[in-house]
Design an enzyme around this catalytic site. Structure first.
Site, short mmCIF file in Angstrom:
data_model
loop_
_atom_site.label_atom_id
_atom_site.label_comp_id
_atom_site.label_asym_id
_atom_site.label_seq_id
_atom_site.Cartn_x
_atom_site.Cartn_y
_atom_site.Cartn_z
N GLU A 1 0.83 -1.21 0.00
CA GLU A 1 0.00 0.00 0.00
C GLU A 1 0.87 1.26 0.00
OE1 GLU A 1 -3.05 -0.49 -0.55
OE2 GLU A 1 -3.81 -2.22 0.58
N HIS B 1 -2.88 1.79 8.77
CA HIS B 1 -3.91 0.96 8.12
C HIS B 1 -4.11 -0.31 8.95
CE1 HIS B 1 -6.16 -1.53 5.49
NE2 HIS B 1 -5.13 -2.26 5.08
N HIS C 1 -7.04 -3.67 10.16
CA HIS C 1 -8.15 -4.54 9.77
C HIS C 1 -8.99 -4.88 11.01
CE1 HIS C 1 -5.76 -6.47 6.11
NE2 HIS C 1 -5.94 -5.17 5.98
N GLU D 1 -18.66 9.80 22.78
CA GLU D 1 -17.43 10.52 22.48
C GLU D 1 -16.92 10.30 21.05
OE1 GLU D 1 -14.66 10.87 25.67
OE2 GLU D 1 -16.28 11.23 27.10
N HIS E 1 -12.63 -4.31 4.10
CA HIS E 1 -11.16 -4.39 4.16
C HIS E 1 -10.62 -3.83 5.48
CE1 HIS E 1 -7.08 -3.68 1.91
NE2 HIS E 1 -6.91 -3.92 3.19
P1 13P Z 1 1.25 -5.52 3.08
O1 13P Z 1 1.77 -6.74 3.81
O2 13P Z 1 1.85 -5.44 1.68
O3 13P Z 1 1.46 -4.28 3.88
O4 13P Z 1 -0.30 -5.73 2.84
C1 13P Z 1 -1.17 -5.83 3.95
C2 13P Z 1 -2.46 -5.16 3.73
O5 13P Z 1 -3.21 -5.00 4.69
C3 13P Z 1 -2.84 -4.66 2.38
O6 13P Z 1 -3.98 -3.84 2.44
ZN ZN Z 2 -5.18 -4.18 4.30
#
Ligand code: 13P
Ligand code: ZN
Length: 301
Positions: A141, A165, A167, A195, A236
């Protein structure tokens, strides 16, 4: 930027890995590297990072760069095109997680699982100057990180430094129930945790499903983050910006917590989407006024 460049890059890093072996250990002690490691570890402990899920980047300050430069490889890797062109990021240095690396391992071995890349003078390529040893590359990313750093840097007058980023389970589950619409998502998150509006008064952006690591996802995310400091990626996860590690991590944490509370309340009444009690637009305005928040009025009725 082809096969030979990759080979050259691997050779460059191999030669310099040996020379840098002692200095990289000290590089791991730098304050911003430690903060980065802690954020990765905190995310792992909250279940945000299955396998190699998630990634992070930190844009170095001039002072960071001064303190880190002595640990850099004698010769950086070759330039690698990143699929996006971001002139605002020319010459910047980013500490990034490696592609395919597990965030749970960053703290124990930052040099193998993360590294510092320099962005080319035209803002279209990266090269490794520290870490990412043994042929590792920055996160897939990287385009989203560099493009969004460019946008957030401008939007915040240089204050934004961290992109994270993750998940998170509840948030991903919630996106399976909603259209990819920032207003709908934000109103739900604001309406069930008092909040939320304090943590993200501007609201949260949202994109429909896109291929991970694609230039399309990178460009669309940067566009959304001209306005928002977080963008939810349908089915995602979330991409969030902050001036420091606490701000970026705390924002993700607050968004996911609100999603979790909403889903629990909804499940507790048999899946009915209309919660009998929720925070009203008047309540949101009262909170914004009490705390002097830059409330996104376009999301209210
Ligand atoms: P990477 O291991 O390349 O960072 O990918 C993980 C990910 O969450 C892609 O959205
Ligand atoms: Zn991801």
């Amino acid at each position: 930027m082809g096969f030979l460049d990759d080979v050259q890059g691997t050779l460059d890093r191999g030669m310099n890995a040996a020379r840098g072996a002692v200095s990289t250990v000290a590089g791991e002690q730098l304050g911003f590297v430690r903060g980065f490691c802690r954020m990765c570890q905190d995310g792992w402990e909250l279940g945000y990072h299955e396998r190699n899920g998630g990634n992070a980047s930190y844009r170095l300050t001039p002072a960071d760069l001064n303190s880190a430069r002595s640990f850099f490889y004698d010769a950086p890797s070759s330039w690698v095109a990143m699929g996006v062109t971001v002139p605002e990021m020319a010459g910047e240095h980013l500490l990034v997680t490696g592609s395919g690396k597990f965030l749970r391992n960053v703290k124990d071995d930052p040099v193998a699982n993360s590294g510092i890349v320099e962005i080319s003078p035209s803002g279209d390529a990266w090269r490794i100057v520290w870490g990412l040893k043994d042929g590792a590359r920055p996160t897939s990313e990287i385009g989203a990180h560099v493009a969004t750093h460019g946008v957030r840097k401008q939007a915040t007058d240089g204050a934004a430094r961290v992109l994270y980023h993750a998940h998170p389970n509840a948030l991903i589950a919630l996106t399976a129930l909603l259209p990819a619409d920032a207003r709908t998502l934000t109103r739900l998150l604001w309406s069930c945790v008092t909040e939320s509006v304090i943590a993200f008064p501007g609201g949260v952006g949202m994109l429909p499903w896109k291929v991970p690591g694609s230039a399309d996802l990178a460009n669309a995310t940067a566009e959304v983050m001209r306005e928002f400091d977080a963008c939810v990626w349908q089915l995602h996860g979330v991409f969030a910006s902050g001036s420091d590690f606490d701000e970026a991590f705390g924002l993700v944490n607050a968004i996911d917590k609100a999603a979790d509370v909403y889903l629990r309340a909804r499940a507790a009444q048999g899946g009915n989407a209309n919660l009998p009690f929720a925070i009203s637009d008047g309540d949101l305005r009262a909170t914004a006024s009490a705390y002097d928040l830059p409330l996104n009025e376009t999301f209210l009725s």
